[in-house]
Structures are given as C-alpha cells and as structure tokens.
Design a protein around this motif. Structure first.
Motif, PDB file in Angstrom:
ATOM      1  N   VAL A  59       0.621   0.935  10.963  1.00  0.00           N
ATOM      2  CA  VAL A  59       1.710   0.997   9.991  1.00  0.00           C
ATOM      3  C   VAL A  59       2.535  -0.281  10.100  1.00  0.00           C
ATOM      4  CG1 VAL A  59       3.733   2.277   9.224  1.00  0.00           C
ATOM      5  CG2 VAL A  59       1.776   3.504  10.188  1.00  0.00           C
ATOM      6  N   ARG A  73       4.559   1.242   6.004  1.00  0.00           N
ATOM      7  CA  ARG A  73       3.432   1.677   5.185  1.00  0.00           C
ATOM      8  C   ARG A  73       2.116   1.521   5.937  1.00  0.00           C
ATOM      9  NH1 ARG A  73       4.903   2.677   0.040  1.00  0.00           N
ATOM     10  NH2 ARG A  73       6.998   1.988  -0.559  1.00  0.00           N
ATOM     11  N   GLY A  98      -1.204   1.801   2.001  1.00  0.00           N
ATOM     12  CA  GLY A  98      -0.060   1.398   1.194  1.00  0.00           C
ATOM     13  C   GLY A  98       1.002   2.468   1.043  1.00  0.00           C
ATOM     14  N   LYS A  99       0.732   3.669   1.578  1.00  0.00           N
ATOM     15  CA  LYS A  99       1.710   4.749   1.450  1.00  0.00           C
ATOM     16  C   LYS A  99       2.546   4.872   2.719  1.00  0.00           C
ATOM     17  CE  LYS A  99      -0.709   7.621  -1.913  1.00  0.00           C
ATOM     18  NZ  LYS A  99      -1.183   8.983  -2.216  1.00  0.00           N
ATOM     19  N   PRO A 100       3.800   5.330   2.593  1.00  0.00           N
ATOM     20  CA  PRO A 100       4.612   5.555   3.796  1.00  0.00           C
ATOM     21  C   PRO A 100       3.995   6.659   4.651  1.00  0.00           C
ATOM     22  CG  PRO A 100       5.962   5.539   1.802  1.00  0.00           C
ATOM     23  CD  PRO A 100       4.542   5.599   1.353  1.00  0.00           C
ATOM     24  N   THR A 148       5.064  10.360   4.254  1.00  0.00           N
ATOM     25  CA  THR A 148       4.513  11.200   3.204  1.00  0.00           C
ATOM     26  C   THR A 148       3.754  12.374   3.799  1.00  0.00           C
ATOM     27  OG1 THR A 148       4.267   9.246   1.803  1.00  0.00           O
ATOM     28  CG2 THR A 148       3.031  11.197   1.151  1.00  0.00           C
TER      29      THR A 148
END
Length: 516
Positions: free
Chosen positions: A213, A217, A239-241, A244
């Motif tokens: 990370v 992200r 690309g996502k936190p 989530t």
C-alpha cells in the motif's frame, strides 16, 4: 592534434557506455565462455574501427588514434580470445579503410602484436591497477613502434608522440575506470533485478495474502490476497484504498496503528482483525505490516492470513473449556452450583464486599422432612424433588439480576444463596420469595409433619465484612438460624400454627413471624 585525440577519447568513452548497456547482466571475465569473450572482443574491435574514422592523418598513408586502448581493455576483461578478436577486427578495418599498403599492413601487424602481447600479459598474477597500467604501457609502446616504422620523419613522430602518449596513458586509465564503473553498476542493477524478481515470485507463491500500500492505496497484490478478499481480477483491488475492505468501526484504530507504525519504522505485532470480502461477508485475519521502499516511495507491506478455521477452533475450545468449568462447578443432580464452587465464590464475594464496604447476606435453606420423603416416594422422586426445589430457588435469584448472586447445593437437601451487597431487609424478602416459590410447586409430601406439600426451612444472616470476621461466620450464623427455624417450626406447630414459618436473623437475635 590535441583536439583530435580528445575527440577519439570522447568517442571511446561513449562507445564503452553503449557496450556496457548491451552487456548488462553479463559480466565478461577471463573465465567466461570463449564465445562470449569473442563477441565481446569483436564489439570492442568495432569501436577501434570507429576510432579510425576520426583518426589523425599524420601523412597520406599514416594515421594516429587511440585504437590500442580498445585492445588493452579487451585483454584486461576478456583475456586472450577477446584481445585477439578485437585486434583482428582492427587490423582488417585498418586495411579496409585505408587500402592495401605497406603502412596499412604494418599497422595491421602491430595491432595483432598488441592483441597477442596484451592477451598474454592479462594472465599475469598482479593487482588490477598494476595490470591495466602494464597493458596500457605495452599497447602505447607497440603503437608508437608502428608509427616509427611508417614515419621516416623523426621530428613528426616526436610531435605525434608528445600528444599521443599522455592522452593514451590517461585515456587508458580513464577508460578502465569508466568500464569498471559500468560493470559494477550493471552488476548491482542485475542483482537488484534478480532480487526484485525473487521478491515478486515469493510474494506470488506465498499462500498468505500480501499487499503493498502506497499513499493509502493498494499498488501490489498477490493471488492469495485476491482469493481471500473474494476478488477475481487484480484491477478490482489495485488503486483502491485498503480501508475499502475493512469495517468502518476498525478504521480509526487502523489509522492510529498505521501512524504509530510509520514513525517507529518497524514490523508491527500480529493483529487479529476482520476484512470485508467483495460479497459483503467478513473473514477473520491475522495481519502484520512493515514499511518498505517501493519504486522509490515509502510503502506499507501488509501480510495477512485467513484464521477463520483457527478462530472457530478457538471458540469451540473456549466453549468446551467453559462447559468443562461449568460442569466442574455444577452439581450434577440439581443443576445449580456445587459445594466446591460455593466455597470459592463465597470467599471472593466476601473480599469484594469488604473492599467496597457493603453488607454481605447469606441464605441457607433445606427441605423439611426430606428423609421421610425418600422413604415414602423413593430416591428417584426424591432426586426430582431436589431438582425442582433448586430450580425454583435459582429462578427467584436469577430474577433479581443481582451481581454475584448465586444458588448452590451445600450438601444433601441443604442449599445456600449468596447475596453480596444485599442488606438484611432485602435478604429477608428474597428468602421469603424463595420459600414461597418452592411451596407453590405443590409437591405432595404425605410424610411431612409441617404440611401436605414440600416445604423448606430458611435461615438468613447479614454481616458487614471486616477483618475480625470471615465468610465462615456468615455460614455459621445462617446455619444456626436454619437450625432454630426447624426447631421453632416443630414448637409452633404443636402450638396450633399450621402455616410455614420463616425465621429471621437480625442483629444477632431471633424472632419469628407467622404468615397471616
């Protein structure tokens, strides 16, 4: 002339940089396979030919340049095969570029001679610096000898040598340093790429989930992480936190842990938490993280594994242990606490009341004429009678929702009720409730001298715990009150009181109260 030699040197260094890039990851040494060394020498030989295109024309048939440095470096790094390969190409290039003449053939011969001599000298056991200086000195001497053979004008030869010698000596050392730097850089780069490749393979083959990370992200994830999070494609994660996939109530704590961890720059302890899968279900995970450098930026490496089965096994084990503890502390016949549990709890609750400065009450009761019940109805109905009476008492105490209150079988048909933090008036009220509940069961008892149904006699004691007294004092007083109740019951019945009587113990004195 100085400018021309400088141009030669610049071309030489530039070509070495290109060859170094070509041979990235393939370090050429005298022990390398002959094929690799021949190709290496051939490439350097082409550099020598290129130098001749920018050579200094000393006379119509004679040129001067730094081509011998190419042969020197070929010999130093590739031994005899590389030196001969570069020497032959340079010799052929000399004749091809300037035509067949005595000067071209002489220059070609001396190029071969440099190759043979440098190739032989490269095997001498000496320090690298000593060897490169020796090879370079030999090369310039032979190159000067070639000029001497082709130049009848000694003054012109001296003029060329005045520039060629210092530039050749310094150029040879500079070229060696450049080549060494390029080789070392290439070697480090190769090791770095190998290390990254090993790292990627280890991450990919890891049975546990691995995430990297950066700036909050996800930038890298292995297949195990995708599977654990219920994802099919890597694009669904990259690309996502990370948050989530975590429950909202855990995010603040996770942020605090991340902040503290980032400033400690160490590996966190194993943490048990939960991740939310793509389908909304939750999975128990054990995770640890550390800070690494990823593509030149600080990043968090997170390692986690599915511990659902382990958690389930732990819960089952805890349930089994709790059940075992309950069984150990439970009276097998009546289902309430046993004597062992009572002895442990009364001392603990007594000490708690002593620390808090609150009163401690204890109720002792037993079933009247229970021996006669067993003789009349048998032991199995007697056991059932004990269970029902204990259940009624437990229901009365449970309804109180009083912290620490407990019903225990003290022995035989005698029971005890712990009432920590309870004063005398309330304890008496609870005792009366217990008595009434048991009487209301209406269990027939034809052998009783007190009633036609099963009844109980009750004794209550209330004390303020202090160092001078102990739980045994509370038991002794309650038991004494119970004894007096039984004794008084018989006397009162003989006086015409048919209803059950509760004996109250207050301030060390007994008094009796007949139910109206």
């Amino acid at each position: 002339m100085l400018k021309d030699f400088g141009t030669n040197l610049a071309i030489l260094i530039s070509c070495f940089l290109i060859i170094g890039h070509i041979y990235k990851g393939k370090l050429v040494v005298p022990q390398s396979p002959i094929r690799i060394r021949l190709v290496y020498g051939g490439l350097l030989g082409m550099v020598g030919v290129l130098l001749m295109l920018y050579a200094i024309r000393v006379s119509p048939s004679v040129v001067a340049d730094l081509r011998h440095i190419v042969i020197v470096l070929s010999a130093f790094f590739g031994g005899m095969p590389a030196a001969l390969a570069s020497a032959v190409i340079i010799a052929v290039g000399r004749v091809g570029l300037y035509g067949v003449s005595a000067a071209s053939l002489t220059a070609a011969f001396f190029a071969i001679l440099i190759g043979i001599g440098c190739g032989a000298l490269s095997y001498f056991r000496m320090q690298p610096w000593s060897r490169i200086i020796l090879l370079n000195f030999y090369g310039i001497v032979v190159a000067t000898s070639s000029l001497y053979m082709n130049l009848p004008d000694t003054s012109l030869l001296m003029q060329v040598a005045m520039y060629q010698w210092p530039i050749s000596l310094m150029g040879g050392i500079l070229s060696y340093l450049v080549m060494t730097y390029i080789r070392r850089t290439n070697h480090l780069l190769y090791e770095l790429e190998e290390s990254e490749e090993r790292y990627r393979r280890l991450v990919q083959l890891s049975p546990d989930g691995v995430l990297v990370v950066s700036e909050g992200r996800v930038v890298l994830a292995n297949d195990a992480a995708l599977k654990l999070l219920g994802l099919e494609k890597r694009e669904q994660l990259l690309g996502k936190p990370l948050y989530t996939f975590t429950k909202e109530e855990w995010r603040a704590e996770a942020c605090r842990d991340t902040y503290a961890h980032k400033h400690m720059e160490s590996v966190t302890d194993l943490i048990e938490t939960r991740f939310r899968r793509q389908d909304g279900s939750e999975v128990d995970v054990e995770t640890a993280s550390t800070w690494i450098s990823y593509r030149g930026e600080p990043a968090q490496l997170i390692h986690f594994r599915d511990i659902t089965l382990r958690k389930r096994a732990e819960e089952q084990l805890m349930s089994a242990n709790q059940l075992l503890r309950d069984l150990t502390n439970m009276d097998g016949l009546t289902g309430v606490a046993n004597r062992r549990c009572f002895d442990e709890r009364i001392r603990a609750e007594w000490e708690a009341c002593q620390s808090s400065g609150v009163p401690f009450s204890l109720i002792m009761f037993d079933l009247d004429y229970f021996k006669m019940y067993n003789d009349t109805y048998g032991h199995q109905p007697g056991d059932r009678c004990l269970r029902e009476a204990a259940g009624a008492a437990a229901a009365a105490v449970s309804a109180l929702k009083l912290q620490g209150a407990m019903v225990a079988r003290y022995g035989g048909e005698e029971f005890a009720v712990l009432l920590p933090g309870t004063d005398a008036d309330r304890a008496l009220g609870i005792a009366e409730d217990v008595r009434e509940r048991i009487v209301s069961l209406a269990i027939p008892h034809s052998g009783s001298k007190a009633s036609s149904v099963v009844t109980v006699s009750v004794g209550v004691s209330t004390l303020l715990p202090a160092e001078a007294i102990s739980p045994e004092n509370a038991i002794e007083r309650a038991d004494q009150a119970l004894y007096e109740a039984k004794k008084s019951r018989a006397q009162l019945r003989s006086d015409g009181f048919a209803d059950p009587v509760l004996l109250k113990w207050t301030s060390g004195e007994f008094f009796f109260e007949k139910n109206a």
